[in-house]
Design a protein around this motif. Structure first.
Motif, mmCIF file in Angstrom:
data_model
loop_
_atom_site.group_PDB
_atom_site.id
_atom_site.type_symbol
_atom_site.label_atom_id
_atom_site.label_comp_id
_atom_site.label_asym_id
_atom_site.label_seq_id
_atom_site.Cartn_x
_atom_site.Cartn_y
_atom_site.Cartn_z
ATOM 1 N N CYS A 150 43.876 40.109 38.350
ATOM 2 C CA CYS A 150 42.838 40.646 39.579
ATOM 3 C C CYS A 150 43.405 39.520 40.743
ATOM 4 O O CYS A 150 43.400 38.488 40.781
ATOM 5 C CB CYS A 150 41.576 40.391 39.135
ATOM 6 N N CYS A 151 43.638 40.321 41.910
ATOM 7 C CA CYS A 151 43.940 39.633 43.267
ATOM 8 C C CYS A 151 42.918 38.851 43.698
ATOM 9 O O CYS A 151 43.074 37.508 44.002
ATOM 10 C CB CYS A 151 44.451 40.652 44.036
ATOM 11 N N GLU A 190 38.574 49.024 37.623
ATOM 12 C CA GLU A 190 37.868 49.131 39.040
ATOM 13 C C GLU A 190 36.719 49.971 38.989
ATOM 14 O O GLU A 190 35.844 49.670 39.837
ATOM 15 C CB GLU A 190 38.932 49.643 39.921
ATOM 16 N N PHE A 202 34.589 36.031 40.747
ATOM 17 C CA PHE A 202 34.686 37.422 40.383
ATOM 18 C C PHE A 202 35.627 37.305 39.141
ATOM 19 O O PHE A 202 36.902 37.496 39.057
ATOM 20 C CB PHE A 202 35.667 37.817 41.741
ATOM 21 N N VAL A 257 38.342 44.982 45.677
ATOM 22 C CA VAL A 257 39.341 45.575 46.914
ATOM 23 C C VAL A 257 39.812 46.675 46.538
ATOM 24 O O VAL A 257 40.489 47.319 47.306
ATOM 25 C CB VAL A 257 40.039 44.721 47.545
ATOM 26 N N SER A 258 39.697 47.446 45.188
ATOM 27 C CA SER A 258 40.124 48.545 44.703
ATOM 28 C C SER A 258 41.650 48.509 44.653
ATOM 29 O O SER A 258 42.022 49.492 44.759
ATOM 30 C CB SER A 258 39.642 49.685 45.446
ATOM 31 N N PRO A 311 36.168 40.307 36.537
ATOM 32 C CA PRO A 311 35.853 41.765 35.771
ATOM 33 C C PRO A 311 35.602 41.564 34.375
ATOM 34 O O PRO A 311 34.904 42.522 33.851
ATOM 35 C CB PRO A 311 37.164 42.540 36.232
ATOM 36 N N LYS A 325 44.904 46.951 40.155
ATOM 37 C CA LYS A 325 46.151 46.265 39.411
ATOM 38 C C LYS A 325 45.616 46.228 37.932
ATOM 39 O O LYS A 325 46.115 46.129 36.938
ATOM 40 C CB LYS A 325 46.181 44.812 39.758
ATOM 41 N N CYS A 326 44.075 45.739 37.881
ATOM 42 C CA CYS A 326 43.223 45.783 36.612
ATOM 43 C C CYS A 326 43.415 47.107 35.759
ATOM 44 O O CYS A 326 43.659 47.121 34.589
ATOM 45 C CB CYS A 326 42.133 45.522 36.876
HETATM 46 S S1 SF4 Z 1 40.458 46.696 41.530
HETATM 47 FE FE1 SF4 Z 1 40.719 45.391 39.664
HETATM 48 S S2 SF4 Z 1 42.256 43.930 40.090
HETATM 49 FE FE2 SF4 Z 1 41.715 44.960 42.196
HETATM 50 S S3 SF4 Z 1 40.185 43.144 42.968
HETATM 51 FE FE3 SF4 Z 1 39.030 45.035 41.725
HETATM 52 S S4 SF4 Z 1 38.837 44.243 39.800
HETATM 53 FE FE4 SF4 Z 1 40.287 42.971 40.961
#
Ligand code: SF4
Ligand code: SF4
Length: 241
Positions: A70-71, A125, A81, A109-110, A83, A113-114
């Motif tokens: 996760c960025c 997400e 943060f 931030v959508s 997830p 990557k997850c």
């Molecule tokens: S979309 Fe996934 S990887 Fe990206 S910020 Fe959100 S939880 Fe982290």
């Protein structure tokens, strides 16, 4: 075996005592604090599963791949943060702990990557956002500036069917308790006027027949609000809290 985790030890009485010349001072009635939480609420999981793609939460096996990539967690160092942890807390219904992250959870931030990396096909997400929505809808999370902007935007658009940027700006300032200096306001108004986007006051556009469309949209929004109210989905599966 000695108990080394002192925070879990509850001492009722400490005494200095000598019996027959022998020092028997020490802690009496020493117990371990309970680490069992009975305040779990299955409604969170039910609600997330009832949302689009939310049902994928059940596939999570807690491997942590999502958090590792996760960025926000890794690249921006926002260690709160997490997830994987949010999903875990939702799965077991630990709302009290989840509430601590009611604001942090919206830092996603959508980037997805997850979702790309999850070996179990969890729509991470989406699931994280659904958990965040649950917390907002139940009043656990304070309304964010983005929420307030959404509210002002919807109200503005519903009025005439065309956005009134100047009115939206004023309303948002009111909600945020802010006041932009007059000089800056005039500069923005001039820029909007030049670009032909100052649709306010006598320049405001109107959509023909909008009142009929507005009542349809208002009914739909009210229906959405009802559908997204977590508490309206009946009692928790495990009985009352
Ligand atoms: S979309 Fe996934 S990887 Fe990206 S910020 Fe959100 S939880 Fe982290
Ligand atoms: S990567 Fe997928 S399975 Fe692993 S913890 Fe994250 S959501 Fe769960």
């Amino acid at each position: 075996m000695p108990i080394v985790e002192k925070s879990l030890v509850e001492v009722e009485r400490t005494e200095t005592l000598e019996v027959d010349g022998i020092d028997v001072s020490g802690d009496w009635n020493t117990f371990l604090k309970s680490r069992v939480s009975s305040d779990l609420d299955a409604r969170i999981l039910d609600w997330v599963k009832g949302e689009p793609q939310g049902e994928t939460i059940s596939r999570c096996w807690q491997c942590g791949t999502c958090t590792a990539g996760c960025c926000m967690h890794t690249d921006y160092g926002l260690t709160d943060f997490n997830p994987r942890y949010f999903i875990y807390l939702a799965q077991i219904g630990y709302e009290e702990e989840l509430r601590k992250y009611a604001t942090t959870i919206w830092r996603c931030v959508s980037c997805n990557k997850c979702v790309e990396r999850c070996p179990k096909g969890v729509k991470v997400e989406e699931v994280v956002h659904r958990i965040g929505s649950y917390l907002t809808a139940t009043g656990a999370a304070p309304e964010s500036p983005a929420d307030r902007f959404d509210r002002a935007y919807t109200k503005n658009l519903l009025r005439r069917g065309v956005l009134d940027e100047a009115e939206l700006f004023r309303e948002y300032e009111r909600l945020e308790g802010r006041k932009t200096p007059t000089r800056e306001l005039l500069r923005m108004a001039w820029t909007l006027l030049k670009s032909g986007r100052l649709h306010t006051g006598p320049l405001a556009h109107r959509t023909r027949g909008w009142s009929r469309m507005r009542s349809v949209l208002e009914a739909q929004l009210a229906e959405d609000d009802r559908a997204h109210a977590p508490r309206s989905r009946g009692p928790p599966a495990g009985g009352p809290r």
